[in-house]
Design an enzyme around this catalytic site. Structure first.
Site, PDB file in Angstrom:
ATOM      1  N   LYS A  16       3.677   5.146   6.233  1.00 49.39           N
ATOM      2  CA  LYS A  16       2.842   3.971   6.029  1.00 49.39           C
ATOM      3  C   LYS A  16       2.526   3.253   7.331  1.00 49.39           C
ATOM      4  O   LYS A  16       2.064   2.116   7.326  1.00 49.39           O
ATOM      5  CB  LYS A  16       3.530   3.038   5.037  1.00 49.39           C
ATOM      6  N   ASN A  63       5.812   1.350  -4.288  1.00 47.95           N
ATOM      7  CA  ASN A  63       6.342   0.994  -5.599  1.00 47.95           C
ATOM      8  C   ASN A  63       5.578   1.626  -6.757  1.00 47.95           C
ATOM      9  O   ASN A  63       6.164   1.997  -7.773  1.00 47.95           O
ATOM     10  CB  ASN A  63       6.340  -0.531  -5.727  1.00 47.95           C
ATOM     11  N   ARG A 123      11.234  -6.065  -6.354  1.00 50.81           N
ATOM     12  CA  ARG A 123      10.281  -5.048  -6.774  1.00 50.81           C
ATOM     13  C   ARG A 123      10.324  -4.967  -8.286  1.00 50.81           C
ATOM     14  O   ARG A 123      11.374  -5.063  -8.890  1.00 50.81           O
ATOM     15  CB  ARG A 123      10.683  -3.684  -6.215  1.00 50.81           C
ATOM     16  N   PRO A 173       0.827  -1.222   0.000  1.00 54.76           N
ATOM     17  CA  PRO A 173       0.000   0.000   0.000  1.00 54.76           C
ATOM     18  C   PRO A 173       0.857   1.267   0.000  1.00 54.76           C
ATOM     19  O   PRO A 173       1.952   1.283   0.544  1.00 54.76           O
ATOM     20  CB  PRO A 173      -0.789  -0.107   1.308  1.00 54.76           C
ATOM     21  N   GLU A 174       0.308   2.296  -0.611  1.00 59.45           N
ATOM     22  CA  GLU A 174       0.991   3.592  -0.648  1.00 59.45           C
ATOM     23  C   GLU A 174       0.494   4.444   0.513  1.00 59.45           C
ATOM     24  O   GLU A 174      -0.514   4.130   1.158  1.00 59.45           O
ATOM     25  CB  GLU A 174       0.663   4.283  -1.975  1.00 59.45           C
TER      26      GLU A 174
END
Ligand code: ZN
Length: 262
Positions: free
Chosen positions: A51, A166, A251, A2-3
């Protein structure tokens, strides 16, 4: 992963549902806290920091429940008796009040710290893109401390600035016309990238669909992220997808080789 804007929305949902209420039942399904019962305690508020989620609960002692969504986690606020949207065995925390049940599923981190020790959790973070104290100049200064790092990796480093995951890291590189592998020291205008990052998260925190293109329809909302092999929306060149990072921390990076020349 999650961002920051997704985490901010989770904090707001918990804050609206629980703040000012008394907990009637709690269930922390983590071995270290299996015997903990915070029934009778009072929820002060929930805030996000980068986050990280901090739920402040006052009982006999002043606790902060620290949770992190990591890869798969999510909080859901339900009505009492409402069917859970995810399997019960994935629940890690249940916080119940007279009129709401908040369930944290598949959380990556669940721990309690004394309120005065919150810095031990979030003190290392750089300026928070969605925090009241966002400081773009400080974020730029922190990025510049490591001029040889790749810009995309630097944007993901929460000790430089907090809140980018990401998806935004790839999108910001595209929007800025910068190849993800570019050395931080070779990026012409870090301030502009910070301004754009802040603008994107600030707009998207109020939207159900995250958009970097300005188009809110799913499938048209992002420039490059998740679009490997498909044509660039600007120039038609095929988007290149590459994997970076160590085992366990892989990633995927997306890049248009024409719009973002190395
Ligand atoms: Zn392109």
């Amino acid at each position: 992963m999650p961002e920051g804007d997704t985490v901010w929305r989770a904090a707001r949902a918990l804050d609206r549902a629980l703040s000012g209420r008394v907990l009637t039942r709690t269930d922390v399904r983590v071995p270290a806290y299996a015997t903990w019962d915070l029934a009778g305690a009072h929820v002060v508020e929930t805030v996000s920091r980068g986050k990280h989620l901090l739920t402040r609960i006052d009982g006999e002692l002043r606790w902060t429940l620290h949770t992190h969504l990591k890869m798969e986690g999510g909080w859901r606020v339900l009505r009492p008796g409402q069917r859970w949207p995810r399997p019960a065995h994935t629940a890690r925390v249940v916080l119940e009040t007279a009129d709401a049940v908040a369930v944290g599923f598949a959380l990556g981190i669940v721990e309690f710290v004394a309120r005065d020790d919150e810095d031990s959790i979030v003190g290392h973070l750089g300026p928070d893109l969605l925090g009241p104290d966002w400081d773009a100049d400080e974020a730029v200064a922190r990025l510049q401390e490591h001029p040889d790092r790749a810009i995309k990796e630097a944007l993901l480093d929460q000790t430089r600035l907090a809140g980018i995951g990401n998806m935004y890291a790839s999108e910001l590189c595209f929007i800025s016309g910068v190849a993800p592998q570019t050395r931080v020291g070779d990026v012409a205008d870090l301030s502009r990238i910070m301004a754009r990052a802040h603008q994107l998260l600030d707009q998207n925190r109020h939207r159900a669909v995250q958009s970097t293109t300005g188009d809110l329809s799913r499938g048209r909302n992002l420039w490059v992220y998740g679009r490997g092999g498909r044509p660039c929306r600007r120039c038609g060149t095929r988007i290149v997808e590459t994997e970076t990072g160590d085992e366990g921390r892989r990633r995927v990076t997306y890049q248009c080789p024409s719009c973002q020349p190395a």
